[in-house]
Design an enzyme around this catalytic site. Structure first.
Site, PDB file in Angstrom:
ATOM      1  N   TYR A  11       0.719  -1.301  -0.046  1.00  0.00           N
ATOM      2  CA  TYR A  11      -0.008   0.016   0.184  1.00  0.00           C
ATOM      3  C   TYR A  11       0.898   1.286   0.033  1.00  0.00           C
ATOM      4  O   TYR A  11       0.726   2.158  -0.997  1.00  0.00           O
ATOM      5  CB  TYR A  11      -0.679   0.022   1.160  1.00  0.00           C
ATOM      6  CG  TYR A  11      -1.471   1.332   1.741  1.00  0.00           C
ATOM      7  CD1 TYR A  11      -2.335   1.788   0.606  1.00  0.00           C
ATOM      8  CD2 TYR A  11      -1.485   1.570   2.910  1.00  0.00           C
ATOM      9  CE1 TYR A  11      -3.080   2.927   1.096  1.00  0.00           C
ATOM     10  CE2 TYR A  11      -2.129   2.898   3.307  1.00  0.00           C
ATOM     11  CZ  TYR A  11      -2.970   3.493   2.283  1.00  0.00           C
ATOM     12  OH  TYR A  11      -3.629   4.776   2.793  1.00  0.00           O
ATOM     13  N   ASP A  31       9.389  -7.403  -4.029  1.00  0.00           N
ATOM     14  CA  ASP A  31       8.433  -7.535  -3.078  1.00  0.00           C
ATOM     15  C   ASP A  31       8.024  -8.988  -3.028  1.00  0.00           C
ATOM     16  O   ASP A  31       8.057  -9.844  -4.064  1.00  0.00           O
ATOM     17  CB  ASP A  31       7.165  -6.842  -3.483  1.00  0.00           C
ATOM     18  CG  ASP A  31       6.250  -6.801  -2.117  1.00  0.00           C
ATOM     19  OD1 ASP A  31       5.846  -7.853  -1.724  1.00  0.00           O
ATOM     20  OD2 ASP A  31       5.857  -5.542  -1.648  1.00  0.00           O
ATOM     21  N   SER A  34       3.956 -11.122   0.360  1.00  0.00           N
ATOM     22  CA  SER A  34       3.445 -11.545   1.788  1.00  0.00           C
ATOM     23  C   SER A  34       2.396 -10.838   2.133  1.00  0.00           C
ATOM     24  O   SER A  34       1.466 -11.273   2.605  1.00  0.00           O
ATOM     25  CB  SER A  34       4.441 -11.622   2.622  1.00  0.00           C
ATOM     26  OG  SER A  34       5.018 -10.239   3.163  1.00  0.00           O
ATOM     27  N   SER A 117       9.129   3.936  11.918  1.00  0.00           N
ATOM     28  CA  SER A 117       7.882   4.263  12.424  1.00  0.00           C
ATOM     29  C   SER A 117       7.827   4.947  13.705  1.00  0.00           C
ATOM     30  O   SER A 117       8.856   5.095  14.388  1.00  0.00           O
ATOM     31  CB  SER A 117       7.339   2.803  12.781  1.00  0.00           C
ATOM     32  OG  SER A 117       6.221   2.759  13.495  1.00  0.00           O
ATOM     33  N   TYR A 141       8.029  -4.805  16.912  1.00  0.00           N
ATOM     34  CA  TYR A 141       7.899  -4.018  15.836  1.00  0.00           C
ATOM     35  C   TYR A 141       8.552  -2.921  15.854  1.00  0.00           C
ATOM     36  O   TYR A 141       9.497  -2.409  15.258  1.00  0.00           O
ATOM     37  CB  TYR A 141       6.349  -3.844  15.336  1.00  0.00           C
ATOM     38  CG  TYR A 141       6.376  -2.828  14.166  1.00  0.00           C
ATOM     39  CD1 TYR A 141       6.710  -2.988  12.867  1.00  0.00           C
ATOM     40  CD2 TYR A 141       6.030  -1.696  14.350  1.00  0.00           C
ATOM     41  CE1 TYR A 141       6.882  -2.337  11.884  1.00  0.00           C
ATOM     42  CE2 TYR A 141       5.832  -0.736  13.420  1.00  0.00           C
ATOM     43  CZ  TYR A 141       6.072  -0.833  12.247  1.00  0.00           C
ATOM     44  OH  TYR A 141       6.163  -0.111  11.178  1.00  0.00           O
ATOM     45  N   LYS A 145      12.259  -1.457  14.405  1.00  0.00           N
ATOM     46  CA  LYS A 145      12.497  -0.171  13.345  1.00  0.00           C
ATOM     47  C   LYS A 145      13.527   0.603  14.089  1.00  0.00           C
ATOM     48  O   LYS A 145      14.228   1.258  13.356  1.00  0.00           O
ATOM     49  CB  LYS A 145      11.149   0.445  13.325  1.00  0.00           C
ATOM     50  CG  LYS A 145      10.014  -0.048  12.490  1.00  0.00           C
ATOM     51  CD  LYS A 145      10.760  -0.189  11.250  1.00  0.00           C
ATOM     52  CE  LYS A 145       9.755  -0.394  10.072  1.00  0.00           C
ATOM     53  NZ  LYS A 145       9.976  -0.567   8.761  1.00  0.00           N
ATOM     54  N   LEU A 187      -7.510   0.864  10.936  1.00  0.00           N
ATOM     55  CA  LEU A 187      -8.638   1.445  11.180  1.00  0.00           C
ATOM     56  C   LEU A 187      -9.511   1.465  10.058  1.00  0.00           C
ATOM     57  O   LEU A 187     -10.552   1.031  10.072  1.00  0.00           O
ATOM     58  CB  LEU A 187      -8.522   2.768  11.941  1.00  0.00           C
ATOM     59  CG  LEU A 187      -9.736   3.261  12.293  1.00  0.00           C
ATOM     60  CD1 LEU A 187     -10.596   2.430  13.340  1.00  0.00           C
ATOM     61  CD2 LEU A 187      -9.484   4.871  13.054  1.00  0.00           C
ATOM     62  N   ARG A 217      -4.685  10.724  17.293  1.00  0.00           N
ATOM     63  CA  ARG A 217      -3.564  10.199  16.499  1.00  0.00           C
ATOM     64  C   ARG A 217      -3.361  11.347  15.345  1.00  0.00           C
ATOM     65  O   ARG A 217      -4.017  11.857  14.702  1.00  0.00           O
ATOM     66  CB  ARG A 217      -3.453   8.867  16.208  1.00  0.00           C
ATOM     67  CG  ARG A 217      -3.832   7.812  17.229  1.00  0.00           C
ATOM     68  CD  ARG A 217      -2.727   7.519  18.066  1.00  0.00           C
ATOM     69  NE  ARG A 217      -2.794   6.468  19.111  1.00  0.00           N
ATOM     70  CZ  ARG A 217      -3.245   6.584  20.231  1.00  0.00           C
ATOM     71  NH1 ARG A 217      -3.784   7.791  20.755  1.00  0.00           N
ATOM     72  NH2 ARG A 217      -3.699   5.697  20.984  1.00  0.00           N
ATOM     73  N   ALA A 280      -5.201  -2.235  26.258  1.00  0.00           N
ATOM     74  CA  ALA A 280      -3.835  -1.831  27.330  1.00  0.00           C
ATOM     75  C   ALA A 280      -2.642  -1.036  26.542  1.00  0.00           C
ATOM     76  O   ALA A 280      -2.293  -1.325  25.539  1.00  0.00           O
ATOM     77  CB  ALA A 280      -3.628  -3.079  27.653  1.00  0.00           C
ATOM     78  N   ASP A 282      -2.793   1.870  25.293  1.00  0.00           N
ATOM     79  CA  ASP A 282      -3.178   2.879  24.203  1.00  0.00           C
ATOM     80  C   ASP A 282      -3.072   4.311  25.015  1.00  0.00           C
ATOM     81  O   ASP A 282      -4.221   4.589  25.623  1.00  0.00           O
ATOM     82  CB  ASP A 282      -4.354   2.625  23.775  1.00  0.00           C
ATOM     83  CG  ASP A 282      -4.261   1.989  22.362  1.00  0.00           C
ATOM     84  OD1 ASP A 282      -3.119   1.623  22.137  1.00  0.00           O
ATOM     85  OD2 ASP A 282      -5.168   1.570  21.899  1.00  0.00           O
TER      86      ASP A 282
END
Length: 320
Positions: A11, A31, A34, A117, A141, A145, A187, A217, A280, A282
């Site tokens: 994307y 790529d 996956s 990120s 993750y 990064k 989302l 956010r 939890a 957040d």
């Protein structure tokens, strides 16, 4: 100049490829599909199906296409899932980056734009995140990064690598109706899929200390993000100075409640989201400053929230 885009069938990567073409730069995609889709790669862009863990393949690609720089977008990006799959996450994001850097060094390719990120910050205790905000990732993750950034830093010392890392939060929208977010964890696609299936979307928590009680956010249009990746690549090509890292942030933030209202307006589907408990860890609000990126990387929020939702919905419905 020819830029290899790792993860260029995904994307974000596919939008970066289009931004390169718009800037009249050559692009090549590798790529493993996956999570990407070969149909996202423009017909006139060379596509190689394979993994960045395959050093021999990388050497062949760098040679065959005379690659001069790499925009490294490939990676396993699901923070929540990374907690259950830490070894896979580190293999894809750390080992893969190390193999890629090794192939680049062997072939004298000395410039990289790294898709990092905002997860490197964890849950910062500040109203506005800057590049100097302490790093405290809370998932494999986010850790992977941050390690990727360290690898680039160390390669700069060892081999003269010229590089920069771009840190960002939630990427939404579409700059091309043929490319859309297919993540099962993000989302926008979660909300759209629920609505299309006749289900009520669910959000996590409406009792945060924010104006409407929902979490706030940065939400960034993917085409704006892609432009700054290319701006970074052009600065590296020109030998111009860059920061080691930039935040791509909106500076103000958007609440989940605002997104739900805008989705109702755009889709014409009336709904009130189901409210689940807070997840939890957040935080109520995480918003980053994009001041440095605005100075150096043509970064700005060119799209309103409505345009973000509208472009994503058009791409989603066009695809189906």
């Amino acid at each position: 100049m020819t830029w290899l885009v790792t993860g260029g069938a995904g994307y974000i990567g596919a939008h970066v490829v289009r931004a390169l073409l718009d800037a009249e730069l050559r692009a090549v995609v590798i790529d493993d599909l996956s999570s990407g889709h070969e149909r996202f790669v423009p017909d006139d862009v060379p596509f190689v199906r394979g993994s960045i863990l395959d050093g021999g393949l990388l050497l062949d690609v760098l040679d065959e296409h005379r690659i001069t720089g790499v925009i490294h977008v490939a990676g396993f990006k699901y923070a929540g899932v990374s907690v259950q799959r830490p070894l896979h996450t580190y293999e894809q994001n750390v080992t893969g980056t190390a193999v890629l850097l090794g192939a680049m060094q062997e072939r004298g390719v000395d410039r990289m734009v790294f898709s990092s990120s905002a997860a490197v910050y964890g849950t910062p205790d500040v109203d506005l995140v800057t590049e100097d905000t302490p790093k405290s990732p809370e998932s494999p993750y986010g850790e992977s990064k941050l390690i990727g950034e360290w690898l680039l830093r160390d390669q700069e010392v060892a081999s003269g690598l010229r590089h920069t890392s771009l840190r960002y939060f939630n990427v939404v929208g579409s700059g091309d109706p043929s490319v859309y977010d297919t993540s099962p964890h993000n989302l926008f696609p979660l909300v759209f899929e629920a609505l299309v299936a006749g289900r009520t979307p669910r959000i996590n928590g409406d009792d945060y200390p924010t104006p409407d009680g929902t979490a706030v956010r940065d939400y960034l249009h993917v085409a704006d993000l892609a432009i700054s990746h290319v701006a970074a690549a052009r600065r590296l090509d020109a030998g111009e100075s860059v920061e080691r890292a930039y935040n791509l942030g909106g500076g103000e933030g958007i609440s989940v409640g605002q997104i739900m209202s805008t989705v109702r307006e755009v889709t014409g589907i009336e709904f009130e989201p189901d409210i689940g408990p807070r997840r939890a860890g957040d935080p109520a609000r995480i918003v980053a400053s994009g001041e440095l990126a605005a100075r150096d990387l043509e970064w700005r929020m060119r799209h309103s929230l409505r345009e973000m939702v509208e472009s994503a919905w058009v791409a989603r419905t066009a695809a189906h």
